[in-house]
Write a protein that holds these residues in place. Structure first.
Motif, PDB file in Angstrom:
ATOM      1  N   ALA A 112       0.829  -1.212   0.000  1.00  0.00           N
ATOM      2  CA  ALA A 112       0.000   0.000   0.000  1.00  0.00           C
ATOM      3  C   ALA A 112       0.858   1.253   0.000  1.00  0.00           C
ATOM      4  CB  ALA A 112      -0.925  -0.005   1.219  1.00  0.00           C
ATOM      5  N   LEU A 113       1.923   1.274   0.797  1.00  0.00           N
ATOM      6  CA  LEU A 113       2.799   2.448   0.830  1.00  0.00           C
ATOM      7  C   LEU A 113       3.490   2.647  -0.517  1.00  0.00           C
ATOM      8  CD1 LEU A 113       4.322   2.027   4.404  1.00  0.00           C
ATOM      9  CD2 LEU A 113       2.581   3.675   3.676  1.00  0.00           C
ATOM     10  N   VAL A 114       3.866   1.550  -1.172  1.00  0.00           N
ATOM     11  CA  VAL A 114       4.397   1.657  -2.532  1.00  0.00           C
ATOM     12  C   VAL A 114       3.333   2.252  -3.454  1.00  0.00           C
ATOM     13  CG1 VAL A 114       5.133   0.319  -4.551  1.00  0.00           C
ATOM     14  CG2 VAL A 114       6.105  -0.190  -2.313  1.00  0.00           C
ATOM     15  N   GLY A 115       2.090   1.781  -3.310  1.00  0.00           N
ATOM     16  CA  GLY A 115       1.017   2.310  -4.144  1.00  0.00           C
ATOM     17  C   GLY A 115       0.812   3.804  -3.949  1.00  0.00           C
ATOM     18  N   ILE A 116       0.923   4.271  -2.714  1.00  0.00           N
ATOM     19  CA  ILE A 116       0.799   5.707  -2.454  1.00  0.00           C
ATOM     20  C   ILE A 116       1.906   6.475  -3.166  1.00  0.00           C
ATOM     21  CG2 ILE A 116       0.989   7.455  -0.632  1.00  0.00           C
ATOM     22  CD1 ILE A 116      -0.456   5.399   1.206  1.00  0.00           C
ATOM     23  N   LEU A 117       3.116   5.954  -3.117  1.00  0.00           N
ATOM     24  CA  LEU A 117       4.238   6.617  -3.803  1.00  0.00           C
ATOM     25  C   LEU A 117       4.055   6.589  -5.313  1.00  0.00           C
ATOM     26  CD1 LEU A 117       7.168   5.329  -1.569  1.00  0.00           C
ATOM     27  CD2 LEU A 117       6.353   7.692  -1.739  1.00  0.00           C
ATOM     28  N   PHE A 170      -7.518  -1.174   7.595  1.00  0.00           N
ATOM     29  CA  PHE A 170      -6.650  -1.301   6.427  1.00  0.00           C
ATOM     30  C   PHE A 170      -7.347  -2.098   5.321  1.00  0.00           C
ATOM     31  CE2 PHE A 170      -3.387  -3.886   4.200  1.00  0.00           C
ATOM     32  CZ  PHE A 170      -2.753  -2.855   3.519  1.00  0.00           C
ATOM     33  N   GLY A 171      -8.019  -3.168   5.691  1.00  0.00           N
ATOM     34  CA  GLY A 171      -8.743  -3.942   4.695  1.00  0.00           C
ATOM     35  C   GLY A 171      -9.818  -3.143   3.987  1.00  0.00           C
ATOM     36  N   LEU A 172     -10.468  -2.228   4.714  1.00  0.00           N
ATOM     37  CA  LEU A 172     -11.527  -1.414   4.102  1.00  0.00           C
ATOM     38  C   LEU A 172     -11.004  -0.552   2.965  1.00  0.00           C
ATOM     39  CD1 LEU A 172     -13.759  -0.162   7.053  1.00  0.00           C
ATOM     40  CD2 LEU A 172     -14.463  -1.551   5.100  1.00  0.00           C
ATOM     41  N   LEU A 173      -9.768  -0.089   3.057  1.00  0.00           N
ATOM     42  CA  LEU A 173      -9.211   0.707   1.972  1.00  0.00           C
ATOM     43  C   LEU A 173      -9.218  -0.086   0.673  1.00  0.00           C
ATOM     44  CD1 LEU A 173      -7.715   3.262   0.965  1.00  0.00           C
ATOM     45  CD2 LEU A 173      -5.576   2.133   1.631  1.00  0.00           C
ATOM     46  N   TYR A 174      -8.896  -1.362   0.758  1.00  0.00           N
ATOM     47  CA  TYR A 174      -8.867  -2.210  -0.439  1.00  0.00           C
ATOM     48  C   TYR A 174     -10.256  -2.652  -0.849  1.00  0.00           C
ATOM     49  CZ  TYR A 174      -3.856  -2.233  -0.808  1.00  0.00           C
ATOM     50  OH  TYR A 174      -2.557  -1.826  -1.026  1.00  0.00           O
ATOM     51  N   LEU A 175     -11.168  -2.752   0.093  1.00  0.00           N
ATOM     52  CA  LEU A 175     -12.552  -3.057  -0.265  1.00  0.00           C
ATOM     53  C   LEU A 175     -13.138  -1.944  -1.124  1.00  0.00           C
ATOM     54  CD1 LEU A 175     -14.759  -5.227   0.377  1.00  0.00           C
ATOM     55  CD2 LEU A 175     -15.544  -3.675   2.167  1.00  0.00           C
ATOM     56  N   ASN A 176     -12.642  -0.712  -0.917  1.00  0.00           N
ATOM     57  CA  ASN A 176     -13.181   0.461  -1.618  1.00  0.00           C
ATOM     58  C   ASN A 176     -12.275   0.958  -2.732  1.00  0.00           C
ATOM     59  OD1 ASN A 176     -15.508   0.625   0.079  1.00  0.00           O
ATOM     60  ND2 ASN A 176     -14.224   1.511   1.682  1.00  0.00           N
ATOM     61  N   ASP A 177     -11.462   0.035  -3.309  1.00  0.00           N
ATOM     62  CA  ASP A 177     -10.611   0.352  -4.454  1.00  0.00           C
ATOM     63  C   ASP A 177      -9.664   1.509  -4.177  1.00  0.00           C
ATOM     64  OD1 ASP A 177      -9.566   0.037  -7.036  1.00  0.00           O
ATOM     65  OD2 ASP A 177     -10.934   1.544  -7.854  1.00  0.00           O
ATOM     66  N   GLY A 178      -9.135   1.588  -2.968  1.00  0.00           N
ATOM     67  CA  GLY A 178      -8.131   2.597  -2.659  1.00  0.00           C
ATOM     68  C   GLY A 178      -8.691   3.974  -2.373  1.00  0.00           C
ATOM     69  N   ILE A 179     -10.018   4.077  -2.261  1.00  0.00           N
ATOM     70  CA  ILE A 179     -10.667   5.361  -1.952  1.00  0.00           C
ATOM     71  C   ILE A 179     -11.222   5.288  -0.545  1.00  0.00           C
ATOM     72  CG2 ILE A 179     -12.555   6.922  -2.549  1.00  0.00           C
ATOM     73  CD1 ILE A 179     -12.296   5.970  -5.437  1.00  0.00           C
ATOM     74  N   PHE A 180     -10.989   6.323   0.223  1.00  0.00           N
ATOM     75  CA  PHE A 180     -11.548   6.382   1.575  1.00  0.00           C
ATOM     76  C   PHE A 180     -12.197   7.743   1.758  1.00  0.00           C
ATOM     77  CE2 PHE A 180     -11.720   5.409   6.109  1.00  0.00           C
ATOM     78  CZ  PHE A 180     -11.869   4.025   6.064  1.00  0.00           C
ATOM     79  N   ALA A 181     -13.482   7.731   2.066  1.00  0.00           N
ATOM     80  CA  ALA A 181     -14.259   8.964   2.266  1.00  0.00           C
ATOM     81  C   ALA A 181     -14.139   9.910   1.075  1.00  0.00           C
ATOM     82  CB  ALA A 181     -13.818   9.677   3.535  1.00  0.00           C
ATOM     83  N   GLY A 182     -14.159   9.312  -0.109  1.00  0.00           N
ATOM     84  CA  GLY A 182     -14.117  10.121  -1.318  1.00  0.00           C
ATOM     85  C   GLY A 182     -12.734  10.567  -1.747  1.00  0.00           C
ATOM     86  N   TRP A 189      -5.476   0.043  -8.361  1.00  0.00           N
ATOM     87  CA  TRP A 189      -4.433  -0.621  -7.561  1.00  0.00           C
ATOM     88  C   TRP A 189      -4.980  -1.853  -6.835  1.00  0.00           C
ATOM     89  CZ3 TRP A 189       0.650   0.137  -7.779  1.00  0.00           C
ATOM     90  CH2 TRP A 189       1.455  -0.432  -6.794  1.00  0.00           C
ATOM     91  N   THR A 190      -6.237  -1.795  -6.420  1.00  0.00           N
ATOM     92  CA  THR A 190      -6.827  -2.951  -5.759  1.00  0.00           C
ATOM     93  C   THR A 190      -6.907  -4.139  -6.708  1.00  0.00           C
ATOM     94  OG1 THR A 190      -8.094  -1.656  -4.163  1.00  0.00           O
ATOM     95  CG2 THR A 190      -8.936  -3.840  -4.698  1.00  0.00           C
TER      96      THR A 190
END
Length: 476
Positions: A202-207, A358-370, A378-379
């Motif tokens: 995930a941290l790689v994905g953010i970068l 952390f799992g919820l971030l991937y459940l929502n395709d890398g989007i959290f609260a819009g 990435w998911t």
């Protein structure tokens, strides 16, 4: 605390004799065994707040072959000085040190880790959404869920025992069931072991999302800079998928026999783990074969350190601001090696609810609260199967997609086909099931063998059945 078994000289022959295939064994096996145990004891004593005697007994019981030598391991937990020393028959001394804010690290005499900045520094923004649960524990929201968790915590009449410690079930973004063993709670930091690899992904994905790394281009590893070095072709994608081809052995087996693998010398005898991994020659051409080992993730961890500023404090600040704080993960500890690189192959602790967040971030395709935290797609990329990865592995996550042996086994035993998950040895899981809008976080001290000794397949199928019938609708 100390554990001092009576040791006769002949015992050394009984324990080490069958393993002594030469000087390499004699030098490395004790250090690998004591290093692993020292690290677990230190982390789970000083970060998790668990009892050392229980940690030692349950961890040894979950590791195949460890019973052959566990009686000969002597450990001392020095609470006033926050460190642990472990020896094997007086040899292979390993010393793990706790530092506030950084967790524990194996001290080989030249540690670069420094103390965390003053409390409150680098905390990052507030969570993007209301929390997944209130302050009170969430009782199972249906009789079926209650039965599912009861079965998951029930012990068989004979070994192997599951030793389930924590389960959190999140449905449609809210906790609908959780339960904890004695000594554990919603805020207890739990060592994720290799589930940490998925956080590194995930941290790689953010970068990548920030344009600081490119997953499909050669990894910017200084040690591979020569034009004649074939390793310079290794991409970040190949490191995430464990197809880089570096000759470091395998990290799949959590057993005494795994002490043979060079990757475990890296883990338990080297201060600069990433440098050791980067120095390994190629065993196979990059991208041509799958071989799961921790060296791939340690190299990625160094790239994260370098891209975030170069120091442990920079890594923590980056991880908090860009991942943990937005998700509301409040009880997280990342541990580092002696060179100040995050030990991203196995050494992150987080509370059960935080692992579920952390799992919820991937459940929502890398989007959290819009807000998009991970690159678009990435998911799906993380869950996409890696060719020839027989366990069913994607890019930093295990996966049920594709036709691997592991994927077929799990689907046949009740897992949904679209499930993918972070997995750590001896029973750590963060399972994401998009079709069910489910996250199941399960932690224990469970043997890896035989398959399903931890009871997770039954847990998954039970939870899917319990939450897919509309039985929770009346609880909303």
């Amino acid at each position: 605390m100390t554990r001092r078994p009576t040791i006769l000289m002949c015992a050394a022959t009984i324990v080490l004799g069958p393993l002594a295939f030469g000087a390499w064994w004699a030098r490395d096996v004790p250090k690998v065994a004591t290093g692993f145990m020292a690290g677990v004891l230190c982390s789970e004593t000083f970060v998790s707040g668990l009892e050392p005697a229980t940690i030692f007994a349950e961890t040894a019981a979950a590791m195949p072959g460890a019973g052959l030598i566990s009686w000969a391991l002597d450990y001392r937990v020095d609470r006033p000085n926050s460190n642990v020393i472990v020896t094997l028959l007086g040899f292979g001394r390993s010393h793990s040190v706790y530092r506030d804010g950084y967790g524990c690290h194996l001290d080989h005499g030249n540690a670069a880790v420094r103390r965390i900045p003053p409390a409150g520094a680098g905390e990052g923004p507030r969570a993007l959404l209301p929390d997944i649960a209130g302050p009170e524990l969430v009782a199972p929201q249906s009789p079926e869920l209650a039965a599912a968790l009861a079965r998951a915590f029930a012990e068989p009449s004979q070994p192997p025992f599951r030793r389930t410690k924590a389960i959190v079930v999140v449905k449609d973004g809210r906790v609908v069931a959780e339960h904890y063993a004695k000594g554990y709670g919603a805020d207890t930091p739990i060592l994720g072991f290799s589930a940490t690899k998925s956080v590194i992904s995930a941290l790689v994905g953010i970068l990548v999302h920030q344009g600081k790394l490119a997953f499909d281009k050669p990894a910017p590893v200084t040690a591979w800079g020569s034009e004649n070095d074939p390793r310079r072709a290794i991409t970040i994608d190949q490191l995430l998928r464990h197809t880089a081809g570096l000759a470091l052995g395998s990290s799949l087996s959590a057993s005494l026999g795994a002490a043979l693998e060079p990757v475990n010398r890296m883990k338990f005898m080297e201060s600069d783990m990433a440098a050791f991994a980067e120095a390994a020659p190629l065993e196979t051409p990059p991208g041509s074969a799958w071989n799961y080992h921790d060296g791939n993730t340690l190299i990625l961890s160094q790239l994260i350190r370098d891209a975030s500023g170069g120091s442990p404090a920079d890594v923590l600040r980056f991880a908090r601001e860009e991942l943990f704080a937005p998700l509301g993960m409040r009880h997280v500890t990342i541990e580092f090696d002696g060179a100040g690189t995050p030990e991203g192959s196995s050494q992150m602790l987080a509370s059960p609810r935080d692992w579920a967040r952390f799992g919820l971030l991937y459940l929502n395709d890398g989007i959290f609260a819009g807000k998009r935290l991970l690159p678009e797609g990435w998911t799906g990329y993380s869950a996409s199967p890696t060719p020839n990865a027989w366990v069913g592995y994607g890019a930093g996550f295990w996966t049920n997609l594709g036709d691997s042996f592991g994927a077929r086994y799990r689907v046949e035993h009740g897992w949904p086909r679209d499930a993918f998950f972070a997995k750590g040895t001896i029973g750590q899981y963060v399972i994401i099931i998009p079709s069910q809008q489910l996250v199941i976080a399960r932690f224990g001290v469970s043997p890896n063998w035989p398959p399903d000794a931890d009871g997770v397949s039954r847990l998954v199928s039970d939870v899917v059945a319990a939450t897919g019938r509309g039985s929770l609708a009346s609880k909303d």
